[in-house]
Design a protein around this motif. Structure first.
Motif, PDB file in Angstrom:
ATOM      1  N   LYS A  48       0.839  -1.193   0.000  1.00 35.54           N
ATOM      2  CA  LYS A  48       0.000   0.000   0.000  1.00 35.54           C
ATOM      3  C   LYS A  48       0.873   1.242   0.000  1.00 35.54           C
ATOM      4  O   LYS A  48       1.874   1.309   0.712  1.00 35.54           O
ATOM      5  CB  LYS A  48      -0.913   0.008   1.233  1.00 35.54           C
ATOM      6  CG  LYS A  48      -1.763   1.260   1.381  1.00 35.54           C
ATOM      7  CD  LYS A  48      -2.606   1.196   2.654  1.00 35.54           C
ATOM      8  CE  LYS A  48      -3.450   2.458   2.819  1.00 35.54           C
ATOM      9  NZ  LYS A  48      -4.280   2.409   4.055  1.00 35.54           N
ATOM     10  N   THR A 144      -4.495  10.824  -4.549  1.00 37.96           N
ATOM     11  CA  THR A 144      -4.649   9.460  -5.041  1.00 37.96           C
ATOM     12  C   THR A 144      -3.677   8.550  -4.322  1.00 37.96           C
ATOM     13  O   THR A 144      -2.521   8.923  -4.082  1.00 37.96           O
ATOM     14  CB  THR A 144      -4.387   9.386  -6.557  1.00 37.96           C
ATOM     15  OG1 THR A 144      -5.155  10.380  -7.227  1.00 37.96           O
ATOM     16  CG2 THR A 144      -4.757   8.018  -7.113  1.00 37.96           C
ATOM     17  N   LYS A 155      -6.042  -1.595  -6.655  1.00 36.15           N
ATOM     18  CA  LYS A 155      -7.107  -0.664  -6.302  1.00 36.15           C
ATOM     19  C   LYS A 155      -6.518   0.728  -6.186  1.00 36.15           C
ATOM     20  O   LYS A 155      -5.602   0.976  -5.414  1.00 36.15           O
ATOM     21  CB  LYS A 155      -7.772  -1.048  -4.971  1.00 36.15           C
ATOM     22  CG  LYS A 155      -8.941  -0.116  -4.618  1.00 36.15           C
ATOM     23  CD  LYS A 155      -9.663  -0.544  -3.341  1.00 36.15           C
ATOM     24  CE  LYS A 155      -8.866  -0.222  -2.103  1.00 36.15           C
ATOM     25  NZ  LYS A 155      -9.657  -0.353  -0.858  1.00 36.15           N
ATOM     26  N   ASN A 157      -7.337   4.547  -5.229  1.00 39.39           N
ATOM     27  CA  ASN A 157      -8.286   5.333  -4.441  1.00 39.39           C
ATOM     28  C   ASN A 157      -8.099   6.813  -4.737  1.00 39.39           C
ATOM     29  O   ASN A 157      -6.988   7.340  -4.604  1.00 39.39           O
ATOM     30  CB  ASN A 157      -8.060   5.091  -2.946  1.00 39.39           C
ATOM     31  CG  ASN A 157      -7.955   3.620  -2.604  1.00 39.39           C
ATOM     32  OD1 ASN A 157      -8.938   2.896  -2.643  1.00 39.39           O
ATOM     33  ND2 ASN A 157      -6.747   3.169  -2.276  1.00 39.39           N
ATOM     34  N   THR A 158      -9.181   7.480  -5.124  1.00 38.03           N
ATOM     35  CA  THR A 158      -9.139   8.909  -5.426  1.00 38.03           C
ATOM     36  C   THR A 158     -10.058   9.657  -4.478  1.00 38.03           C
ATOM     37  O   THR A 158     -11.226   9.295  -4.329  1.00 38.03           O
ATOM     38  CB  THR A 158      -9.566   9.180  -6.881  1.00 38.03           C
ATOM     39  OG1 THR A 158      -8.741   8.424  -7.769  1.00 38.03           O
ATOM     40  CG2 THR A 158      -9.444  10.657  -7.213  1.00 38.03           C
ATOM     41  N   GLU A 159      -9.530  10.685  -3.826  1.00 35.77           N
ATOM     42  CA  GLU A 159     -10.311  11.490  -2.884  1.00 35.77           C
ATOM     43  C   GLU A 159     -10.265  12.948  -3.325  1.00 35.77           C
ATOM     44  O   GLU A 159      -9.192  13.533  -3.486  1.00 35.77           O
ATOM     45  CB  GLU A 159      -9.756  11.355  -1.471  1.00 35.77           C
ATOM     46  CG  GLU A 159     -10.541  12.130  -0.421  1.00 35.77           C
ATOM     47  CD  GLU A 159     -10.044  11.875   0.986  1.00 35.77           C
ATOM     48  OE1 GLU A 159     -10.451  12.607   1.905  1.00 35.77           O
ATOM     49  OE2 GLU A 159      -9.237  10.940   1.160  1.00 35.77           O
ATOM     50  N   LEU A 169     -15.225  10.114  -2.726  1.00 35.54           N
ATOM     51  CA  LEU A 169     -14.299   8.993  -2.767  1.00 35.54           C
ATOM     52  C   LEU A 169     -14.608   8.098  -3.955  1.00 35.54           C
ATOM     53  O   LEU A 169     -15.776   7.806  -4.240  1.00 35.54           O
ATOM     54  CB  LEU A 169     -14.380   8.174  -1.469  1.00 35.54           C
ATOM     55  CG  LEU A 169     -14.095   8.926  -0.174  1.00 35.54           C
ATOM     56  CD1 LEU A 169     -14.315   8.016   1.028  1.00 35.54           C
ATOM     57  CD2 LEU A 169     -12.672   9.459  -0.172  1.00 35.54           C
ATOM     58  N   LYS A 170     -13.563   7.647  -4.640  1.00 39.39           N
ATOM     59  CA  LYS A 170     -13.737   6.781  -5.804  1.00 39.39           C
ATOM     60  C   LYS A 170     -12.700   5.669  -5.741  1.00 39.39           C
ATOM     61  O   LYS A 170     -11.523   5.913  -5.488  1.00 39.39           O
ATOM     62  CB  LYS A 170     -13.583   7.591  -7.092  1.00 39.39           C
ATOM     63  CG  LYS A 170     -13.798   6.824  -8.383  1.00 39.39           C
ATOM     64  CD  LYS A 170     -13.899   7.820  -9.537  1.00 39.39           C
ATOM     65  CE  LYS A 170     -13.979   7.132 -10.886  1.00 39.39           C
ATOM     66  NZ  LYS A 170     -12.651   6.666 -11.353  1.00 39.39           N
ATOM     67  N   GLU A 171     -13.144   4.437  -5.942  1.00 40.71           N
ATOM     68  CA  GLU A 171     -12.251   3.277  -5.933  1.00 40.71           C
ATOM     69  C   GLU A 171     -12.352   2.564  -7.280  1.00 40.71           C
ATOM     70  O   GLU A 171     -13.429   2.130  -7.681  1.00 40.71           O
ATOM     71  CB  GLU A 171     -12.641   2.302  -4.819  1.00 40.71           C
ATOM     72  CG  GLU A 171     -12.524   2.876  -3.419  1.00 40.71           C
ATOM     73  CD  GLU A 171     -13.014   1.905  -2.370  1.00 40.71           C
ATOM     74  OE1 GLU A 171     -12.511   1.936  -1.236  1.00 40.71           O
ATOM     75  OE2 GLU A 171     -13.923   1.093  -2.684  1.00 40.71           O
ATOM     76  N   THR A 187     -15.865  -0.156 -10.342  1.00 37.87           N
ATOM     77  CA  THR A 187     -15.667   1.171  -9.774  1.00 37.87           C
ATOM     78  C   THR A 187     -16.709   1.420  -8.697  1.00 37.87           C
ATOM     79  O   THR A 187     -17.905   1.210  -8.927  1.00 37.87           O
ATOM     80  CB  THR A 187     -15.770   2.267 -10.848  1.00 37.87           C
ATOM     81  OG1 THR A 187     -14.702   2.112 -11.790  1.00 37.87           O
ATOM     82  CG2 THR A 187     -15.677   3.645 -10.221  1.00 37.87           C
ATOM     83  N   SER A 189     -18.042   4.482  -6.002  1.00 38.11           N
ATOM     84  CA  SER A 189     -17.933   5.914  -5.788  1.00 38.11           C
ATOM     85  C   SER A 189     -19.089   6.424  -4.945  1.00 38.11           C
ATOM     86  O   SER A 189     -20.227   5.963  -5.092  1.00 38.11           O
ATOM     87  CB  SER A 189     -17.908   6.654  -7.130  1.00 38.11           C
ATOM     88  OG  SER A 189     -17.893   8.056  -6.941  1.00 38.11           O
TER      89      SER A 189
END
Length: 315
Positions: A48, A144, A155, A157-159, A169-171, A187, A189
Motif C-alpha cells: 500500500k 490518489t 485498487k 483510491n481517489t479522494e 471517494l472513488k475506488e 468502480t 464511488s
C-alpha cells in the motif's frame, strides 16, 4: 625482488578497488539490470502507498539517474503529469515480485506535485508498462493512493474535496494481466453523479472497426467497443444502472468475434461470459455465465443498446 613485486601488486589492487565505483554513478562502467533493481527496497504483497507516505521527503542523494530510468524503464515515465521541461526527481521505492508480473514503485517529485508510478516488468526484468497510482498537490485538491494485493488486483483510491468538509471517494479496481496491461473490474464511488458523464477507461483507444463505438440505452448505460489487437478481437467496457440506481454493473475486457456480427467474452477469473450481437447500429448483450461478481444480484448484463453518432472533427 619478490617482496618488491608483491608490494607493487598490492598497490595496484588497492588502486583498482579505490577507483572502482558503483555502476551508473557517471563512471564508464555500465549499470546492469541487477544494479538498477538493487536500488529499490525489496517488498512483498500486499503493498500500500498512501498519499501522506508519498509526501515524505527523501534525500536528494537517493534520486535515480534519469539515464538509468530511460535505459531500464521508459523515457515517457512522467508524460501527462509533469511539463516537458519541468525538473523532477525520481526516487526508487519498492521492488516486488508478483504472480504474473513483477513491480517497481517509483516516486516522482516535481515543483508543485508528487506522483507515484507502478511499473510492470516481466519475469526477466523487461519493462512492460506503467500506471500512475498515487498523487498529491493537484490544483483541485485531489489525492490518489493505491493498494496492490497478492491476487494481482490493483485498487486506486481517489479522494476529491467538495464544498465545506465533504469529500468524494472513488475506488477503481483493476486486474493486472501478464502482458502488463490492466483490465478495469469495478468502480465504487460516493461522489455526485452528473447525468451523461461516465468515466470510460477505453475511450481514447482506436475505433476503426465497423462495430467500434459507443452504444447507449439511457444516460447512465453504455456499451463501449474499441478495436482489438487484430481484426478478430475487440476491447469493451460496459456500465449500467437500473432500478433507480439500486442495481449497478460494470465490466471491461477483451472479446472475440466468433462470426460476422457476433462476439463473445469469457472471463479468465470466473464463470462470467457475455454474448454480443451487432446489427444495424445496435448491439444486444446477454450473459452466458454467472457475472455476479461484476453486478448487483437483481440485475444482469443484458438488453439492447443504440450506437451513438460520432462527433465530426473540426478541420
Amino acid at each position: 625482488m619478490k617482496r618488491f613485486l608483491l608490494v607493487i601488486l598490492a598497490i595496484g589492487i588497492l588502486a583498482a578497488c579505490k577507483n572502482k565505483q558503483k555502476s551508473g554513478d557517471g563512471t564508464k562502467e555500465p549499470m546492469t539490470l541487477a544494479d538498477f533493481q538493487a536500488l529499490f527496497t525489496p517488498g512483498t504483497l500486499p503493498y500500500k502507498l498512501a498519499a501522506d507516505s508519498l509526501q515524505l521527503k527523501l534525500a536528494d542523494s537517493l534520486a535515480l539517474d534519469t539515464a538509468a530510468v530511460r535505459q531500464f524503464l521508459t523515457d515517457t515515465l512522467t508524460t501527462g503529469t509533469f511539463g516537458r521541461n519541468e525538473k523532477v526527481k525520481i526516487f526508487p521505492l519498492q521492488r516486488i515480485s508478483g504472480a504474473v508480473v513483477d513491480y517497481l514503485v517509483l516516486k516522482v517529485a516535481g515543483k508543485n506535485q508528487t506522483t507515484g508510478y507502478l511499473c510492470f516488468l516481466d519475469k526477466k526484468g523487461k519493462y512492460l508498462s506503467r500506471i500512475r497510482v498515487a498523487n498529491t498537490g493537484s490544483s483541485d485538491g485531489t489525492t490518489t493512493s493505491f493498494n496492490l494485493d497478492s491476487k494481482n488486483v490493483l485498487k486506486i483510491n481517489t479522494e476529491k474535496k467538495l464544498t465545506g468538509s465533504r469529500t468524494a471517494l472513488k475506488e477503481d479496481f483493476f486486474m493486472i494481466n501478464n502482458d502488463g496491461s490492466i483490465t478495469l473490474i469495478m468502480t465504487n464511488s460516493n461522489g455526485p453523479t452528473t447525468p451523461g458523464q461516465i468515466f470510460n477507461p477505453i475511450d481514447t483507444l482506436p475505433r476503426k472497426h465497423k462495430f467500434s463505438g459507443d452504444y447507449t440505452s439511457g444516460e447512465m448505460n453504455i456499451v463501449s467497443i474499441r478495436d482489438g489487437e487484430d481484426a478478430k478481437t475487440f476491447q469493451f467496457f460496459i456500465t449500467f444502472s437500473k432500478d433507480n440506481g439500486n442495481c449497478k454493473g460494470e465490466l471491461s475486457g477483451k472479446g472475440t468475434f466468433i462470426a460476422g456480427n457476433r462476439g463473445e467474452f469469457k472471463d479468465k477469473e470466473s464463470s462470467c461470459g457475455l454474448s454480443f450481437q451487432f446489427s444495424n447500429g445496435r448491439v444486444s448483450i446477454r450473459e452466458i455465465g454467472g457475472c455476479g461478481a461484476y453486478r448487483g444480484i437483481k440485475c444482469f448484463f443484458e438488453g439492447g443498446f443504440v450506437k451513438k453518432a460520432e462527433k465530426k472533427k473540426k478541420k
